[in-house]
Design a protein around this motif. Structure first.
Motif, PDB file in Angstrom:
ATOM      1  N   MET A 121     -59.050  84.781  -1.963  1.00 17.55           N
ATOM      2  CA  MET A 121     -60.137  83.455  -1.768  1.00 17.55           C
ATOM      3  C   MET A 121     -58.695  81.830  -2.250  1.00 17.55           C
ATOM      4  N   GLY A 122     -58.073  82.393  -2.916  1.00 18.12           N
ATOM      5  CA  GLY A 122     -56.965  81.021  -3.042  1.00 18.12           C
ATOM      6  C   GLY A 122     -55.829  80.866  -2.075  1.00 18.12           C
ATOM      7  N   ILE A 123     -55.872  82.105  -1.591  1.00 19.10           N
ATOM      8  CA  ILE A 123     -54.901  81.937   0.159  1.00 19.10           C
ATOM      9  C   ILE A 123     -55.516  81.786   1.372  1.00 19.10           C
ATOM     10  N   ASN A 124     -56.737  83.133   1.461  1.00 18.54           N
ATOM     11  CA  ASN A 124     -57.150  82.900   2.559  1.00 18.54           C
ATOM     12  C   ASN A 124     -58.457  81.802   2.817  1.00 18.54           C
ATOM     13  N   PHE A 125     -59.209  81.112   2.186  1.00 20.04           N
ATOM     14  CA  PHE A 125     -60.213  79.784   1.718  1.00 20.04           C
ATOM     15  C   PHE A 125     -59.470  78.561   1.596  1.00 20.04           C
ATOM     16  N   GLY A 127     -56.651  78.089   0.185  1.00 20.51           N
ATOM     17  CA  GLY A 127     -55.283  77.351   0.794  1.00 20.51           C
ATOM     18  C   GLY A 127     -55.475  76.805   2.415  1.00 20.51           C
ATOM     19  N   ALA A 128     -56.955  77.515   2.754  1.00 21.90           N
ATOM     20  CA  ALA A 128     -57.495  76.946   4.356  1.00 21.90           C
ATOM     21  C   ALA A 128     -57.969  75.022   4.501  1.00 21.90           C
ATOM     22  N   VAL A 129     -58.386  75.366   3.596  1.00 21.65           N
ATOM     23  CA  VAL A 129     -59.438  74.456   3.497  1.00 21.65           C
ATOM     24  C   VAL A 129     -58.637  72.830   2.850  1.00 21.65           C
ATOM     25  N   PHE A 130     -57.743  73.318   1.884  1.00 20.88           N
ATOM     26  CA  PHE A 130     -56.618  72.222   1.280  1.00 20.88           C
ATOM     27  C   PHE A 130     -55.134  71.956   2.270  1.00 20.88           C
ATOM     28  N   THR A 131     -55.127  73.448   3.254  1.00 18.93           N
ATOM     29  CA  THR A 131     -54.173  72.857   4.382  1.00 18.93           C
ATOM     30  C   THR A 131     -54.699  71.462   5.193  1.00 18.93           C
ATOM     31  N   ILE A 132     -55.906  72.423   5.419  1.00 18.54           N
ATOM     32  CA  ILE A 132     -56.795  70.466   6.323  1.00 18.54           C
ATOM     33  C   ILE A 132     -57.308  69.953   5.604  1.00 18.54           C
ATOM     34  N   THR A 174     -65.762  75.872   9.739  1.00 17.18           N
ATOM     35  CA  THR A 174     -65.485  75.724  10.618  1.00 17.18           C
ATOM     36  C   THR A 174     -66.800  74.387  11.236  1.00 17.18           C
ATOM     37  N   ARG A 175     -68.354  75.900  10.823  1.00 16.96           N
ATOM     38  CA  ARG A 175     -68.807  74.418  11.838  1.00 16.96           C
ATOM     39  C   ARG A 175     -69.298  72.822  10.929  1.00 16.96           C
ATOM     40  N   THR A 176     -68.732  73.510   9.869  1.00 20.44           N
ATOM     41  CA  THR A 176     -69.500  72.064   8.977  1.00 20.44           C
ATOM     42  C   THR A 176     -68.510  71.052   9.291  1.00 20.44           C
TER      43      THR A 176
END
Ligand code: NAD
Length: 266
Positions: A121-125, A127-132, A174-176
């Motif tokens: 979760m730390g990488i896939n979710f 990590g993705a959220v905080f990259t954005i 993505t939707r939100t």
């Protein structure tokens, strides 16, 4: 480069989505789908930066691709901060953010450890959220964010409960995010590949024999009877990154040889 002499049209401009003048960032761009997409972005005219964890691999890939290369582990928020400020200093504001970095760590329900959960979760979710989150201040209005998800978000494939949930979370996000970022004309879309031939499976802990057994069983279930190539995915991502997709946001695209259709007879 192909020129149609009679009309003086460069056919590359028709067949390749034009990214001229755009600045693109690809996380996990040193391997697999990220590498192929960074290549396609570059060929389409963008200035490209890739990021990854291994200095050696990022340097090698960025040299081959002719891109900038930066080291940043997306599970380390401080590293993402440093990545963002380096990109801003060296390239300026960003038009395309391909949130691609991810891992696949299968584990059966009943053997899911806290460590595996946090890592996946730390990488896939996360990590993705905080990259954005951290790139947002340096994204141009009208930018395109593409999140690399998976058809696993919709399947009950054994041993993938946490991986699949990390991708389902990504699609919901993505939707939100797409509605919240629409006032800035920033588009956010998800791409859901089926199985793609990349080094991902070799990093799962499965041995060669297990991987080839898994690949064969998987391939038989795919209506088009093949794995995807990283280039198949790169073409779709490049389209979503381009202005040709300017009316597309909050959407998801399956790109999977039809595997999600789950044919009852084949
Ligand atoms: P890959 O292993 O070749 O590439 C993954 C990339 O992510 C590598 O560059 C790796 O260094 C990077 N990465 C991993 N953890 C990172 C971290 N903590 N920080 C920064 N970079 C990190 O595999 P791939 O198949 O190209 O995977 C790319 C994406 O595609 C992943 O999100 C994966 O879940 C998704 N995906 C792959 C498949 C498939 O069948 N290969 C199918 C659906 C979705």
């Amino acid at each position: 480069m192909y020129w149609n002499k009679r009309s003086n049209i460069n056919l590359n401009d028709i067949f390749m989505n034009d990214l001229k003048g755009k600045i693109a960032v690809v996380t996990g761009g040193n391997s697999g789908i990220g590498y192929a997409t960074a290549k396609r972005f570059k060929e389409s005219g963008a200035t490209v930066a890739i990021s990854g964890r291994s200095k050696e691999r990022v340097e090698k890939a960025s040299q081959e691709l002719g891109t900038k290369g930066y080291i940043a582990d997306v599970s380390d928020l401080g590293a993402i901060d440093r990545l963002v400020s380096t990109v801003e200093n060296e390239l300026g504001k960003v038009d395309i953010l391909f949130v691609n970095a991810g891992i696949f760590k299968p584990a059966p329900v009943g053997q899911i450890t806290e460590e595996l959960f946090d890592h996946q979760m730390g990488i896939n979710f996360k990590g993705a959220v905080f990259t954005i989150e951290k790139f947002l201040p340096i994204l141009n209005d009208g930018a395109s964010i593409i999140n690399l998800s998976s058809v696993n978000a919709y399947t009950g494939m054994p041993n993938t409960a946490v991986y699949a949930a990390s991708k389902a979370a990504m699609n919901s996000y993505t939707r939100t995010a797409s509605t919240e970022l629409a006032p800035r004309k920033i588009r956010v879309n998800s791409v859901n590949p089926g199985p793609v031939n990349t080094p991902l499976f070799g990093k799962t802990g499965m041995d060669e024999e297990q991987i080839s057994g898994f690949a064969e069983a998987f391939q038989n279930r795919i209506p088009l009877k093949r794995f995807g190539t990283p280039e198949d995915i790169a073409k779709l991502v490049t389209f979503l990154a381009s202005d040709d997709a300017s009316f597309i946001t909050g959407a998801e695209y399956n790109i999977d040889g039809g595997v999600i259709i789950n044919p009852l007879l084949s």
